[in-house]
Design an enzyme around this catalytic site. Structure first.
Site, mmCIF file in Angstrom:
data_model
loop_
_atom_site.group_PDB
_atom_site.id
_atom_site.type_symbol
_atom_site.label_atom_id
_atom_site.label_comp_id
_atom_site.label_asym_id
_atom_site.label_seq_id
_atom_site.Cartn_x
_atom_site.Cartn_y
_atom_site.Cartn_z
ATOM 1 N N TRP A 1 52.867 -30.404 34.093
ATOM 2 C CA TRP A 1 52.030 -31.308 34.876
ATOM 3 C C TRP A 1 51.483 -32.385 33.947
ATOM 4 O O TRP A 1 50.925 -32.080 32.888
ATOM 5 C CB TRP A 1 50.901 -30.500 35.506
ATOM 6 C CG TRP A 1 49.932 -31.261 36.341
ATOM 7 C CD1 TRP A 1 50.215 -32.154 37.323
ATOM 8 C CD2 TRP A 1 48.496 -31.167 36.275
ATOM 9 N NE1 TRP A 1 49.044 -32.633 37.884
ATOM 10 C CE2 TRP A 1 47.999 -32.046 37.258
ATOM 11 C CE3 TRP A 1 47.613 -30.425 35.493
ATOM 12 C CZ2 TRP A 1 46.625 -32.211 37.470
ATOM 13 C CZ3 TRP A 1 46.259 -30.566 35.698
ATOM 14 C CH2 TRP A 1 45.771 -31.453 36.676
ATOM 15 N N ASP B 1 46.912 -21.799 33.643
ATOM 16 C CA ASP B 1 46.520 -22.746 34.675
ATOM 17 C C ASP B 1 47.032 -22.197 36.002
ATOM 18 O O ASP B 1 48.230 -22.197 36.262
ATOM 19 C CB ASP B 1 47.126 -24.117 34.384
ATOM 20 C CG ASP B 1 46.621 -25.197 35.342
ATOM 21 O OD1 ASP B 1 45.844 -24.862 36.254
ATOM 22 O OD2 ASP B 1 47.012 -26.365 35.170
ATOM 23 N N LYS C 1 44.797 -26.117 46.535
ATOM 24 C CA LYS C 1 46.014 -25.836 47.280
ATOM 25 C C LYS C 1 45.825 -24.652 48.225
ATOM 26 O O LYS C 1 46.141 -24.736 49.411
ATOM 27 C CB LYS C 1 47.169 -25.547 46.312
ATOM 28 C CG LYS C 1 47.428 -26.618 45.266
ATOM 29 C CD LYS C 1 47.830 -27.942 45.880
ATOM 30 C CE LYS C 1 48.319 -28.928 44.827
ATOM 31 N NZ LYS C 1 47.334 -29.272 43.802
#
Length: 410
Positions: free
Chosen positions: A135, A217, A253
């Site tokens: 990311w 993460d 999310k």
């Protein structure tokens, strides 16, 4: 014109992901499709508010005993307690031994930022290794927290569209001892390729032998497979092994609360004796950064996680969202096979989570954007949530045309 104090400030480069959305919005084509956005969409292509989240929004709006007072620096205790249990499990050894410090953060990015600021301040100028690719914001957060620019370890094999486990292990073995290593707990962004459970065990062994410090993460717990425990498996494997580590959590999310910035940072220690010290210094860093975290989203997340009926409803909604994404993977693969797109497209269904590395190169991506008004990042990453039943055939035909017109070696 008078000299400006700001005349020497250089223009910032556009964000590689956010700029795609800006270009998409400016495109007048009625056929345009946005596969760059990292947010769940319905099959109508619309933002989705989870019914259980909406239920608690109404509930709290009608509860006149509530107020909008500041939270403590480390956040809403009701939220942090349940967030840690969600991540590590009810029978977690570190939790049972009181060896975990959990503070509320500004979603996943905020958790990473505070975690790396803590490392820079108290653990020294350690190197940080990120998977290649990763990311893009990982490479921004680390130096802005006061640490050296990130280094990379091999992660993705473009030939197989899967994890390059041999390269990964070799690079971790060669890493500088004491370095921080970022791992995606599940649904690797941007590739959608995750290590198997056996591979995670190999990774843990190398991390221990090389004296590395994991920083997980976890942006997609429950959103990847549809099961909260399955998606926490890798993180729990490391935590229960006795290793010290950092874990970032996000509820953007899996609860759809993107704009509410709900997240947490967990620090797993080897002993409970340092818990108060670590918590105190994290609170001090938070005080100097944003003073205290937001209340609204954390209050909703805590209510959902602490109520048995609400929790079951959330689990059902997670399964529904993940199933839609899996269905889009199957539909896209099948359409590419049916239209004769050159190559093997099975990796699309083998990958997991919101994103897929299609294998398209930058020239093919530009071709698709120019001719078909389909938007994705230049590395060929697409958001499966951006696909719908109405657009999947159109996107598959665009990909087929690009591969036939340009070829995979362009």
């Amino acid at each position: 014109m008078p000299h400006s104090l700001f005349s020497a400030v250089p223009a910032a480069p556009p964000d590689p992901i956010l700029s795609i959305t800006a270009a998409f919005r400016a495109d007048p084509s009625p056929k345009k499709v946005n596969l760059g956005v990292g947010a769940y969409r319905t099959d109508d292509g619309l933002p989705y508010v989870l019914p259980i989240v909406r239920q608690y929004e109404r509930h709290f709006a009608n509860d006149h005993s509530l107020n909008h007072e500041y939270l403590p620096q480390d956040g809403l205790t009701h939220f942090t307690v349940h967030s840690a249990r969600l991540m590590f499990g009810k029978h977690s050894a570190p939790l049972n031994d009181n060896r975990v410090v959990t503070v509320q953060a500004l979603s996943g990015t905020g958790a990473l930022r505070i975690g790396f600021a803590f490392i820079a301040t108290f653990l020294g100028q350690r190197l940080v290794y990120v998977p290649n690719p990763t990311w893009s914001n990982h490479r921004n957060v680390v130096p802005h927290a006061g640490l050296p620019p990130t280094r990379t370890y091999r992660y993705f094999d473009a030939a197989t569209c899967a994890v390059d486990i041999d390269g990964l292990l070799a690079d971790l073995k060669a890493a500088v001892p004491g370095s921080i290593v970022i791992f995606h707990g599940c649904a690797h962004n941007p590739t959608g390729a995750d290590p198997s459970r056996e591979q995670w065990k190999q990774i843990l062994q190398v991390v221990k032998e090389a004296a590395l410090v994991p920083f997980f993460d976890n942006a997609y717990q429950g959103f990847a497979s549809g099961d909260l425990d399955t998606d926490a498996w890798s993180t729990r494997l490391f935590a229960d092994s006795g290793i010290e580590m950092f874990v970032a959590q996000s509820y953007a999310k899996n609860m759809g609360m993107y704009g509410e910035r709900v997240g947490a940072l967990n620090v797993v220690l080897s002993s409970s004796s340092s818990v108060d010290i670590v918590r105190g210094q994290l609170k001090r860093l938070i005080r100097a950064t944003y003073s205290s975290p937001p209340l609204h989203g954390a209050r909703i997340a805590a209510a959902i996680m602490s109520d048995e009926h609400a929790f079951r409803s959330w689990q059902t909604e997670l399964r529904t969202m993940s199933e839609r994404i899996r269905n889009m993977r199957t539909r896209l693969r099948d359409c590419l096979v049916a239209n004769g797109a050159p190559g093997n497209w099975d990796h699309i269904v083998k990958q997991i989570g919101m994103f897929s590395f299609t294998g398209l190169n930058a020239e093919q991506v530009r071709f698709i954007r120019s001719k078909y008004h389909v938007y994705m990042t230049l590395n060929g990453r697409i958001s499966m949530a951006g696909l719908t039943e109405a657009t999947v055939q159109y996107v598959a035909d665009a990909i087929c045309d690009a591969v036939k017109s340009i070829g995979r070696d362009a």
